[in-house]
Design a protein around this motif. Structure first.
Motif, PDB file in Angstrom:
ATOM      1  N   GLY A  24      -7.787  37.789  33.277  1.00 27.42           N
ATOM      2  CA  GLY A  24      -7.324  39.147  33.618  1.00 27.42           C
ATOM      3  C   GLY A  24      -8.475  40.105  34.229  1.00 27.42           C
ATOM      4  N   GLY A  25      -9.695  40.169  33.560  1.00 27.54           N
ATOM      5  CA  GLY A  25     -10.796  40.967  34.192  1.00 27.54           C
ATOM      6  C   GLY A  25     -10.898  40.434  35.420  1.00 27.54           C
ATOM      7  N   PHE A  26     -11.367  39.341  35.779  1.00 23.65           N
ATOM      8  CA  PHE A  26     -11.620  38.826  37.295  1.00 23.65           C
ATOM      9  C   PHE A  26     -10.440  39.226  38.161  1.00 23.65           C
ATOM     10  CE2 PHE A  26     -11.833  36.014  40.726  1.00 23.65           C
ATOM     11  CZ  PHE A  26     -12.963  35.478  40.645  1.00 23.65           C
ATOM     12  N   LEU A  27      -9.280  39.083  37.874  1.00 26.53           N
ATOM     13  CA  LEU A  27      -8.212  39.471  38.769  1.00 26.53           C
ATOM     14  C   LEU A  27      -7.895  40.893  38.913  1.00 26.53           C
ATOM     15  CD1 LEU A  27      -5.572  36.742  38.057  1.00 26.53           C
ATOM     16  CD2 LEU A  27      -7.248  36.824  39.862  1.00 26.53           C
ATOM     17  N   LEU A  28      -8.255  41.777  37.922  1.00 23.11           N
ATOM     18  CA  LEU A  28      -8.421  43.122  37.962  1.00 23.11           C
ATOM     19  C   LEU A  28      -9.387  43.847  39.125  1.00 23.11           C
ATOM     20  CD1 LEU A  28      -7.510  46.209  37.017  1.00 23.11           C
ATOM     21  CD2 LEU A  28      -9.491  45.778  35.381  1.00 23.11           C
ATOM     22  N   ALA A  29     -10.448  43.023  39.049  1.00 16.61           N
ATOM     23  CA  ALA A  29     -11.750  43.469  39.960  1.00 16.61           C
ATOM     24  C   ALA A  29     -11.232  42.896  41.172  1.00 16.61           C
ATOM     25  CB  ALA A  29     -13.026  42.875  39.303  1.00 16.61           C
ATOM     26  N   VAL A 145     -17.012  40.586  25.639  1.00 20.15           N
ATOM     27  CA  VAL A 145     -17.573  40.218  26.722  1.00 20.15           C
ATOM     28  C   VAL A 145     -16.851  39.466  27.936  1.00 20.15           C
ATOM     29  CG1 VAL A 145     -19.445  38.343  27.662  1.00 20.15           C
ATOM     30  CG2 VAL A 145     -20.071  40.254  25.916  1.00 20.15           C
ATOM     31  N   PRO A 146     -16.198  38.356  27.395  1.00 19.85           N
ATOM     32  CA  PRO A 146     -15.514  37.636  28.712  1.00 19.85           C
ATOM     33  C   PRO A 146     -14.345  38.365  29.712  1.00 19.85           C
ATOM     34  CG  PRO A 146     -15.134  36.434  26.590  1.00 19.85           C
ATOM     35  CD  PRO A 146     -15.729  37.733  26.152  1.00 19.85           C
ATOM     36  N   PRO A 147     -13.678  39.514  29.409  1.00 19.22           N
ATOM     37  CA  PRO A 147     -13.220  40.137  30.456  1.00 19.22           C
ATOM     38  C   PRO A 147     -13.948  40.798  31.250  1.00 19.22           C
ATOM     39  CG  PRO A 147     -12.395  41.192  28.332  1.00 19.22           C
ATOM     40  CD  PRO A 147     -13.388  39.801  27.951  1.00 19.22           C
ATOM     41  N   VAL A 148     -15.334  41.259  30.624  1.00 23.43           N
ATOM     42  CA  VAL A 148     -16.171  42.348  31.443  1.00 23.43           C
ATOM     43  C   VAL A 148     -16.974  41.290  32.301  1.00 23.43           C
ATOM     44  CG1 VAL A 148     -18.313  43.714  31.063  1.00 23.43           C
ATOM     45  CG2 VAL A 148     -16.372  43.757  29.380  1.00 23.43           C
ATOM     46  N   ALA A 149     -17.340  40.129  31.712  1.00 26.96           N
ATOM     47  CA  ALA A 149     -17.924  38.912  32.501  1.00 26.96           C
ATOM     48  C   ALA A 149     -17.201  38.664  33.819  1.00 26.96           C
ATOM     49  CB  ALA A 149     -18.449  37.844  31.779  1.00 26.96           C
ATOM     50  N   GLY A 150     -15.613  38.339  33.584  1.00 27.62           N
ATOM     51  CA  GLY A 150     -14.872  38.270  34.697  1.00 27.62           C
ATOM     52  C   GLY A 150     -14.694  39.147  35.593  1.00 27.62           C
ATOM     53  N   TYR A 151     -14.817  40.374  35.297  1.00 28.69           N
ATOM     54  CA  TYR A 151     -14.852  41.740  36.154  1.00 28.69           C
ATOM     55  C   TYR A 151     -16.095  41.869  37.151  1.00 28.69           C
ATOM     56  CZ  TYR A 151     -14.285  46.579  37.495  1.00 28.69           C
ATOM     57  OH  TYR A 151     -14.025  47.945  38.238  1.00 28.69           O
ATOM     58  N   CYS A 152     -17.142  41.646  36.275  1.00 28.32           N
ATOM     59  CA  CYS A 152     -18.336  41.682  37.142  1.00 28.32           C
ATOM     60  C   CYS A 152     -18.683  40.265  37.886  1.00 28.32           C
ATOM     61  CB  CYS A 152     -19.514  41.460  35.880  1.00 28.32           C
ATOM     62  SG  CYS A 152     -19.644  43.209  34.882  1.00 28.32           S
ATOM     63  N   SER A 160     -17.272  52.059  36.034  1.00 25.84           N
ATOM     64  CA  SER A 160     -16.571  52.611  34.885  1.00 25.84           C
ATOM     65  C   SER A 160     -15.379  51.595  34.767  1.00 25.84           C
ATOM     66  CB  SER A 160     -15.723  53.638  35.402  1.00 25.84           C
ATOM     67  OG  SER A 160     -15.248  53.576  36.869  1.00 25.84           O
ATOM     68  N   GLY A 161     -14.777  50.647  35.497  1.00 24.21           N
ATOM     69  CA  GLY A 161     -13.828  49.714  35.266  1.00 24.21           C
ATOM     70  C   GLY A 161     -14.231  48.670  34.278  1.00 24.21           C
ATOM     71  N   ALA A 162     -15.436  48.296  34.317  1.00 23.00           N
ATOM     72  CA  ALA A 162     -16.131  47.082  33.514  1.00 23.00           C
ATOM     73  C   ALA A 162     -16.341  47.713  31.980  1.00 23.00           C
ATOM     74  CB  ALA A 162     -17.537  46.792  34.052  1.00 23.00           C
ATOM     75  N   ALA A 163     -16.668  49.160  32.113  1.00 26.00           N
ATOM     76  CA  ALA A 163     -16.924  49.776  30.848  1.00 26.00           C
ATOM     77  C   ALA A 163     -15.548  50.197  29.906  1.00 26.00           C
ATOM     78  CB  ALA A 163     -17.552  51.205  31.171  1.00 26.00           C
ATOM     79  N   ILE A 164     -14.583  50.373  30.615  1.00 26.91           N
ATOM     80  CA  ILE A 164     -13.406  50.676  30.063  1.00 26.91           C
ATOM     81  C   ILE A 164     -12.877  49.103  29.487  1.00 26.91           C
ATOM     82  CG2 ILE A 164     -10.790  50.953  30.444  1.00 26.91           C
ATOM     83  CD1 ILE A 164     -11.620  52.945  32.735  1.00 26.91           C
ATOM     84  N   LEU A 165     -12.939  48.358  30.074  1.00 30.17           N
ATOM     85  CA  LEU A 165     -12.572  46.943  29.570  1.00 30.17           C
ATOM     86  C   LEU A 165     -13.253  46.596  28.194  1.00 30.17           C
ATOM     87  CD1 LEU A 165     -12.333  44.508  32.674  1.00 30.17           C
ATOM     88  CD2 LEU A 165     -10.483  45.510  31.300  1.00 30.17           C
ATOM     89  N   LEU A 166     -14.705  46.843  28.198  1.00 33.39           N
ATOM     90  CA  LEU A 166     -15.331  46.523  27.046  1.00 33.39           C
ATOM     91  C   LEU A 166     -15.028  47.341  25.871  1.00 33.39           C
ATOM     92  CD1 LEU A 166     -18.081  45.323  25.982  1.00 33.39           C
ATOM     93  CD2 LEU A 166     -19.564  47.417  26.694  1.00 33.39           C
ATOM     94  N   LEU A 167     -14.930  48.792  26.258  1.00 36.17           N
ATOM     95  CA  LEU A 167     -14.165  49.514  24.898  1.00 36.17           C
ATOM     96  C   LEU A 167     -12.976  49.166  24.575  1.00 36.17           C
ATOM     97  CD1 LEU A 167     -14.407  52.064  23.416  1.00 36.17           C
ATOM     98  CD2 LEU A 167     -13.230  53.574  25.320  1.00 36.17           C
TER      99      LEU A 167
END
Length: 294
Positions: A24-29, A145-152, A160-167
């Protein structure tokens, strides 16, 4: 079978749950520019790191697991696998996972994975889980961490997108974990794990569950507010968050069976995070401008 033991010690259910949020995080980014090789490397690397953390956690927690009904059949408790074998298995998985991320993704994704691993194994498993009621909060960092790592991995930046996912995923972890602690209350009490329901009571835990779901609901809207997701995501986020909140508030009824209620809250938490991960993937947008980045 020997292979089955090596699989069980990695907690496959946890790996699968993290895989969904990672994608999910990867495809969002990715914003429609999908790099399949990078996606597979990210999923494989993070899955191996998570598996490594779970295997090492099983070694650390084997004394606790022996006192909890739901974990008494784990391979390290029954003696079907030795702690030495499980630990070696964990180290090999970790090395493979970090190497995969280092070679095929980027430094940010690797650092995210390392951060999550150190928090889960070093801070949470070795100390906070056994010593502090705030262990759940610390553990939520590694769970996010997993969705944030996927996003990054897909974006190559922490913005800010990664920070929102972390939150979002930190806040989601709290009611999810407190619900488990309520319907597994006797297990946690027997193992002397200082989770909130055991230390401060189920009433306090119910209040915290409601407050965290409210905070989570607000956090989910930030992806839309900052232009990372569209109205389809917004509709699903509102529907799932409000239904989850309604379910949590039903716990205050006098006729409520706390264990049954907590199981319902727990299972719907999984539905919520899965639905949001899917909608992040299919309804992600390119923000007009990114507020900040690393």
């Amino acid at each position: 079978m020997k292979l089955k033991r090596y699989l069980q010690v990695t907690k496959p259910g946890i790996i699968f749950g993290n895989l969904i949020s990672t994608v999910g995080g990867f495809l969002l980014a990715s914003q429609g520019r999908l790099d399949w090789t990078l996606l597979l490397a990210t999923v494989a690397g993070l899955s191996l790191v998570v598996a490594s953390g779970c295997a090492i956690n099983n070694c650390i927690d084997r004394d606790i697991d022996a006192r909890m009904a739901r974990t008494q059949k784990r391979v390290l408790v029954t003696g079907d696998m030795s702690p030495k074998a499980a630990l070696a298995h964990g180290f090999v998985l970790g090395l493979a996972g970090f190497a995969t991320l280092a070679i095929w993704t980027n430094v940010l994704a690797l650092c995210c994975a390392l951060f999550g691993f150190l928090i889960y194994v070093g801070v949470y498993s070795l100390y906070m889980k056994r010593k502090s009621v705030y262990g759940t909060l610390v553990g939520s960092l590694s769970g996010a961490v997993p969705p944030v790592a996927g996003y990054c991995a897909a974006s190559g930046r922490f913005d800010s997108g990664a920070a929102i996912l972390l939150l979002m995923f930190c806040l989601w972890q709290m009611p999810h974990s407190y619900a488990i602690a309520i319907f597994r209350f006797k297990d946690y009490e027997a193992a002397k794990i200082p989770v909130l329901p055991v230390v401060k009571g189920i009433s306090e835990a119910k209040q915290q569950i409601v407050l965290y779901i409210l905070a989570f609901a607000v956090a989910t809207l930030l992806l839309v507010f900052y232009g990372y997701a569209g109205y389809g995501y917004l509709a699903v986020a509102c529907a799932t968050s409000l239904w989850w909140l309604k379910m949590a508030l039903s716990g205050y009824k006098e006729s409520t069976d706390d264990r049954v209620w907590a199981r319902q809250v727990f299972f719907f938490s999984i539905i919520t995070v899965t639905a949001l991960s899917v909608m992040m993937a299919v309804d992600g947008q390119v923000p007009a401008h990114i507020g900040w980045m690393l």
